[in-house]
Design a protein around this motif. Structure first.
Motif, PDB file in Angstrom:
ATOM      1  N   ILE A   1      15.050 -34.126 -10.808  1.00  0.00           N
ATOM      2  CA  ILE A   1      14.443 -33.264  -9.785  1.00  0.00           C
ATOM      3  C   ILE A   1      15.430 -32.198  -9.337  1.00  0.00           C
ATOM      4  CG2 ILE A   1      13.674 -33.208  -7.374  1.00  0.00           C
ATOM      5  CD1 ILE A   1      12.192 -35.815  -7.889  1.00  0.00           C
ATOM      6  N   ARG A   2      16.655 -32.600  -9.054  1.00  0.00           N
ATOM      7  CA  ARG A   2      17.654 -31.603  -8.633  1.00  0.00           C
ATOM      8  C   ARG A   2      17.892 -30.569  -9.727  1.00  0.00           C
ATOM      9  NH1 ARG A   2      20.082 -36.214  -6.122  1.00  0.00           N
ATOM     10  NH2 ARG A   2      21.463 -36.581  -7.898  1.00  0.00           N
ATOM     11  N   LEU A   3      17.895 -31.004 -10.975  1.00  0.00           N
ATOM     12  CA  LEU A   3      18.116 -30.078 -12.081  1.00  0.00           C
ATOM     13  C   LEU A   3      16.958 -29.088 -12.198  1.00  0.00           C
ATOM     14  CD1 LEU A   3      19.710 -29.157 -14.553  1.00  0.00           C
ATOM     15  CD2 LEU A   3      18.588 -30.966 -15.864  1.00  0.00           C
ATOM     16  N   MET A   4      15.722 -29.562 -12.057  1.00  0.00           N
ATOM     17  CA  MET A   4      14.568 -28.660 -12.110  1.00  0.00           C
ATOM     18  C   MET A   4      14.615 -27.660 -10.968  1.00  0.00           C
ATOM     19  SD  MET A   4      11.363 -31.038 -13.398  1.00  0.00           S
ATOM     20  CE  MET A   4      11.526 -32.293 -12.121  1.00  0.00           C
ATOM     21  N   ASN A   5      14.982 -28.121  -9.794  1.00  0.00           N
ATOM     22  CA  ASN A   5      15.086 -27.206  -8.659  1.00  0.00           C
ATOM     23  C   ASN A   5      16.168 -26.146  -8.888  1.00  0.00           C
ATOM     24  OD1 ASN A   5      13.026 -28.426  -7.196  1.00  0.00           O
ATOM     25  ND2 ASN A   5      14.402 -29.759  -6.040  1.00  0.00           N
ATOM     26  N   ARG A   6      17.327 -26.581  -9.388  1.00  0.00           N
ATOM     27  CA  ARG A   6      18.440 -25.649  -9.586  1.00  0.00           C
ATOM     28  C   ARG A   6      18.135 -24.615 -10.669  1.00  0.00           C
ATOM     29  NH1 ARG A   6      21.782 -30.284  -9.482  1.00  0.00           N
ATOM     30  NH2 ARG A   6      22.158 -30.048 -11.729  1.00  0.00           N
ATOM     31  N   SER A   7      17.262 -24.967 -11.589  1.00  0.00           N
ATOM     32  CA  SER A   7      16.936 -24.036 -12.677  1.00  0.00           C
ATOM     33  C   SER A   7      15.817 -23.072 -12.314  1.00  0.00           C
ATOM     34  CB  SER A   7      16.520 -24.822 -13.928  1.00  0.00           C
ATOM     35  OG  SER A   7      15.224 -25.363 -13.792  1.00  0.00           O
ATOM     36  N   SER A   8      15.285 -23.179 -11.099  1.00  0.00           N
ATOM     37  CA  SER A   8      14.159 -22.343 -10.686  1.00  0.00           C
ATOM     38  C   SER A   8      14.631 -21.002 -10.133  1.00  0.00           C
ATOM     39  CB  SER A   8      13.314 -23.086  -9.646  1.00  0.00           C
ATOM     40  OG  SER A   8      12.788 -24.281 -10.202  1.00  0.00           O
ATOM     41  N   ASN A   9      13.762 -20.008 -10.262  1.00  0.00           N
ATOM     42  CA  ASN A   9      14.193 -18.631 -10.001  1.00  0.00           C
ATOM     43  C   ASN A   9      14.353 -18.279  -8.526  1.00  0.00           C
ATOM     44  OD1 ASN A   9      11.457 -18.609  -9.392  1.00  0.00           O
ATOM     45  ND2 ASN A   9      11.021 -16.678 -10.449  1.00  0.00           N
ATOM     46  N   ARG A  10      13.963 -19.142  -7.621  1.00  0.00           N
ATOM     47  CA  ARG A  10      14.145 -18.890  -6.190  1.00  0.00           C
ATOM     48  C   ARG A  10      15.024 -19.967  -5.549  1.00  0.00           C
ATOM     49  NH1 ARG A  10       9.872 -15.530  -3.796  1.00  0.00           N
ATOM     50  NH2 ARG A  10       8.513 -14.737  -5.444  1.00  0.00           N
ATOM     51  N   TYR A  11      15.870 -20.580  -6.361  1.00  0.00           N
ATOM     52  CA  TYR A  11      16.625 -21.724  -5.881  1.00  0.00           C
ATOM     53  C   TYR A  11      17.447 -21.418  -4.634  1.00  0.00           C
ATOM     54  CZ  TYR A  11      19.998 -25.506  -5.658  1.00  0.00           C
ATOM     55  OH  TYR A  11      20.787 -26.546  -5.214  1.00  0.00           O
ATOM     56  N   LYS A  12      18.045 -20.247  -4.589  1.00  0.00           N
ATOM     57  CA  LYS A  12      18.898 -19.908  -3.447  1.00  0.00           C
ATOM     58  C   LYS A  12      18.104 -19.489  -2.212  1.00  0.00           C
ATOM     59  CE  LYS A  12      22.942 -18.568  -6.178  1.00  0.00           C
ATOM     60  NZ  LYS A  12      23.928 -17.491  -6.467  1.00  0.00           N
ATOM     61  N   HIS A  13      16.833 -19.139  -2.418  1.00  0.00           N
ATOM     62  CA  HIS A  13      16.016 -18.673  -1.285  1.00  0.00           C
ATOM     63  C   HIS A  13      14.614 -19.269  -1.365  1.00  0.00           C
ATOM     64  CE1 HIS A  13      19.173 -15.778  -0.339  1.00  0.00           C
ATOM     65  NE2 HIS A  13      19.182 -15.426  -1.621  1.00  0.00           N
ATOM     66  N   PRO A  14      14.484 -20.582  -1.210  1.00  0.00           N
ATOM     67  CA  PRO A  14      13.162 -21.200  -1.291  1.00  0.00           C
ATOM     68  C   PRO A  14      12.288 -20.802  -0.108  1.00  0.00           C
ATOM     69  CG  PRO A  14      14.776 -22.784  -0.506  1.00  0.00           C
ATOM     70  CD  PRO A  14      15.544 -21.561  -0.912  1.00  0.00           C
ATOM     71  N   ASN A  15      10.982 -20.812  -0.321  1.00  0.00           N
ATOM     72  CA  ASN A  15      10.068 -20.532   0.783  1.00  0.00           C
ATOM     73  C   ASN A  15       8.884 -21.481   0.740  1.00  0.00           C
ATOM     74  OD1 ASN A  15       8.111 -19.530  -1.055  1.00  0.00           O
ATOM     75  ND2 ASN A  15       8.926 -17.461  -0.901  1.00  0.00           N
ATOM     76  N   LYS A  16       7.984 -21.349   1.696  1.00  0.00           N
ATOM     77  CA  LYS A  16       6.886 -22.306   1.841  1.00  0.00           C
ATOM     78  C   LYS A  16       5.788 -22.112   0.806  1.00  0.00           C
ATOM     79  CE  LYS A  16       4.181 -19.640   5.218  1.00  0.00           C
ATOM     80  NZ  LYS A  16       3.572 -19.679   6.566  1.00  0.00           N
ATOM     81  N   GLU A  17       5.776 -20.987   0.097  1.00  0.00           N
ATOM     82  CA  GLU A  17       4.728 -20.718  -0.886  1.00  0.00           C
ATOM     83  C   GLU A  17       5.138 -21.120  -2.294  1.00  0.00           C
ATOM     84  OE1 GLU A  17       3.809 -16.577  -0.465  1.00  0.00           O
ATOM     85  OE2 GLU A  17       2.436 -16.964   1.208  1.00  0.00           O
TER      86      GLU A  17
END
Length: 456
Positions: free
Chosen positions: A417-433
C-alpha cells in the motif's frame, strides 16, 4: 479443499423457505465458548495458505480465528430462532424469527450481551438457470493485445509490468460482490483459475445467477481474450463470494460482507477486491451519519481492518455518492489498513459521481484513482460494455496491485500500500478527490525491485 470449507457455515439455514415477513437480529455474545479448536493446531480450521500467510507476516493465530461454539448456537436455536450467519471475529450470530418479541428471550440468555434489529422482509431466491448456452464474444478483435481495455491498463502503466512477466500467477484473490451472472458460461472466463465460490446470502445456491455486477467487476481483473479484453490480473486465481442482497438494503449487509471476508481469510487468499459500499438503509433509523467514517464505528469497516491485520491486501471502492447529498466515501472504504479506490475519466479528471474523502478522523481517502468513467467491462452476454463507477475502477487498480505484489513477494500488504501511494502522481499533495492520485505500477516495481535486490 481443507476442512474449514465444510464447517464454516454450518449455522446457515434455508431461511428462504419461510413464508411471510421475518425479522433478523444480530446477537452479540459475551464470548465464543469452547469450540474445541486450539491455537497450537490451526490446521484443524484454517487452510494451509491462511496459516502460511500468518507465518510469513509473523501474525499469531488466536482464538479469534476460530468459530463460535456449537453449544452456543444451539442455545440460541432453543429460543425458536433460526441461525443465519455468524462472525468469529466479532462473536456475533444473526438469527431469524417471525416473532419480534423473541428479543426478550434472547437477552435473558447468559451468553448474550445485546441484540440489535438489522433486517426485516422475505428473501427472494434468484431462479436457477439450467440452460447450457455459451456466451461467446462477438466483438471485433482489435490489433492491440489488450483490445478495448487497453486505456484503463495503460493509464496505470500496467502493460509494462505485465510484459516484465507479472500477470498474477500464484496469487489468490477473493472477489466479494452481488453476483456473477453467467460468469461460468462466458468465453472470456474460459481460462479463469477458479478456487471456489460461496453464496453467503443464499447458502447452497449458485453465485452465477441473479446479479451481473460481479461479472463486470470480475472481467476487469480476469478476462483473457487477446484483442478484445485482457484484465489486469488474468493469471491470478479467484474465489468468488456473493455477499449482497440486491432486493433490500439493511445493516445485515455488513454481516454478510464480514462473513465473506472471514471465509476468504480462512481460505488463504492474498488479496480481496470488493466493489460494495453502504451508508443508508431502508430503515432510516439504522443509517449512518458521516461522523461514523472513522474506520472504527461500522462493523464492515472494522472487518476490513481485521482482514488487513491478518496480512490480506484489501481493495475497496470509494463509492458513487459524489453527486449526491452524502457525497463522501462509503463504508468500508473508511477502514484503516486497506486501499480505497476512486474514479477518474480518460482525461484524468475526477468522475463526477466518485465519492470524496477525507475520513472523519482526517485520514487520506481515497488512496488513489483509476479509470471509472467509460471502463471496459464484459456483461452477462459475454460482450464488451462500457460502464461507470468506482466499482470498476477498483478491480482495474486491484489487479495491478496483485501483479505488483507478485513481483515483490518480500513485501507485506501494508508495504505494498505504501509503495502504491508513493508511486502515485499526487503523492506529495494528496486531496479529498484523488487521494494520492494515479499510481504508476511499473515505476513502483522498478524502484522497489532495485531496493529489494540491493538489500539481499
Amino acid at each position: 479443499m481443507s476442512r474449514f470449507l465444510s464447517i464454516i457455515f454450518l449455522c446457515c439455514l434455508p431461511a428462504w423457505l419461510w413464508a411471510g415477513e421475518n425479522y433478523r437480529f444480530r446477537v452479540y455474545l459475551k464470548d465464543k465458548g469452547d469450540g474445541g479448536y486450539r491455537v497450537e493446531e490451526p490446521e484443524a480450521y484454517l487452510s494451509k495458505q491462511a496459516i502460511e500467510r500468518r507465518t510469513k507476516n509473523n501474525i499469531a493465530v488466536t482464538t479469534a480465528d476460530f468459530p463460535i461454539s456449537r453449544s452456543y448456537i444451539n442455545m440460541l436455536s432453543e429460543t425458536g430462532v433460526k441461525p443465519v450467519v455468524e462472525s468469529k471475529w466479532f462473536s456475533t450470530v444473526v438469527v431469524e424469527s417471525a416473532d419480534s418479541t423473541v428479543v426478550g428471550q434472547l437477552q435473558q440468555l447468559s451468553i448474550v450481551d445485546s441484540v440489535k434489529w438489522i433486517w426485516k422482509g422475505n428473501l427472494k431466491v434468484p431462479a436457477e438457470e439450467t440452460g447450457e448456452e455459451r456466451f461467446v464474444s462477438t466483438d471485433k478483435p482489435q490489433d492491440r493485445e489488450y483490445g478495448y481495455a487497453e486505456k484503463q491498463i495503460r493509464m496505470l502503466n500496467g502493460i509494462k509490468l505485465h510484459e516484465a512477466g507479472f500477470q498474477g500467477e500464484g496469487m489468490r484473490v477473493a472477489v466479494i460482490d452481488a453476483g456473477f451472472m453467467n460468469a461460468d458460461r462466458i468465453s472470456a472466463f474460459d481460462s479463469l483459475r477458479l478456487l471456489g465460490t460461496y453464496n453467503i446470502v443464499f447458502p447452497g445456491k449458485s453465485v452465477f445467477v441473479g446479479d451481473d455486477h460481479g461479472t463486470k467487476v470480475l472481467s476487469c481483473l480476469a478476462a483473457d481474450i487477446p484483442g478484445v479484453m485482457v484484465g489486469t490480473a488474468p493469471k491470478a486465481s479467484y474465489l468468488l463470494l456473493k455477499s449482497e442482497d440486491s432486493d433490500s438494503e439493511y445493516p445485515i449487509e455488513e454481516d454478510y460482507w464480514t462473513a465473506a471476508v472471514e471465509y476468504a481469510d480462512s481460505a488463504g487468499v492474498d488479496v480481496i477486491s470488493s466493489s460494495l459500499g453502504y451508508f443508508s438503509f431502508d430503515a432510516d433509523e439504522l443509517s449512518y451519519d458521516q461522523s461514523a467514517l472513522d474506520g472504527k464505528t461500522a462493523m464492515i469497516s472494522r472487518a476490513a481492518s481485521l482482514a488487513a491485520d491478518r496480512g490480506i491486501l484489501v481493495f475497496c471502492s470509494a463509492g458513487n455518492e459524489g453527486n449526491g447529498d452524502w457525497e463522501k466515501i462509503t463504508f468500508p472504504s473508511d477502514a484503516a489498513g486497506i486501499f480505497t479506490v476512486g474514479a477518474i475519466d480518460e482525461d484524468k479528471k475526477k468522475s463526477s459521481f466518485s465519492s470524496v474523502g477525507f475520513t472523519a478522523d482526517s485520514r487520506v481517502k481515497p488512496d488513489a484513482v483509476a479509470l471509472g468513467t467509460g471502463s471496459c467491462v464484459i456483461g452477462p452476454n459475454g460482450n464488451i460494455r462500457y460502464a461507470n463507477g468506482t466499482s470498476f475502477a477498483t478491480p482495474i487498480l486491484a489487479g495491478m496491485g496483485v501483479c505488483l505484489w507478485q513481483s515483490l513477494p518480500w513485501l507485506n500488504n501494508r508495504e505494498v500500500i505504501r509503495l502504491m501511494n508513493r508511486s502515485s502522481n499526487r503523492y506529495k499533495h494528496p486531496n479529498k478527490e484523488f487521494g494520492y492520485g494515479i499510481p504508476d505500477f511499473y515505476k513502483a516495481y522498478k524502484k522497489e525491485r532495485k531496493n529489494g535486490l540491493r538489500s539481499k
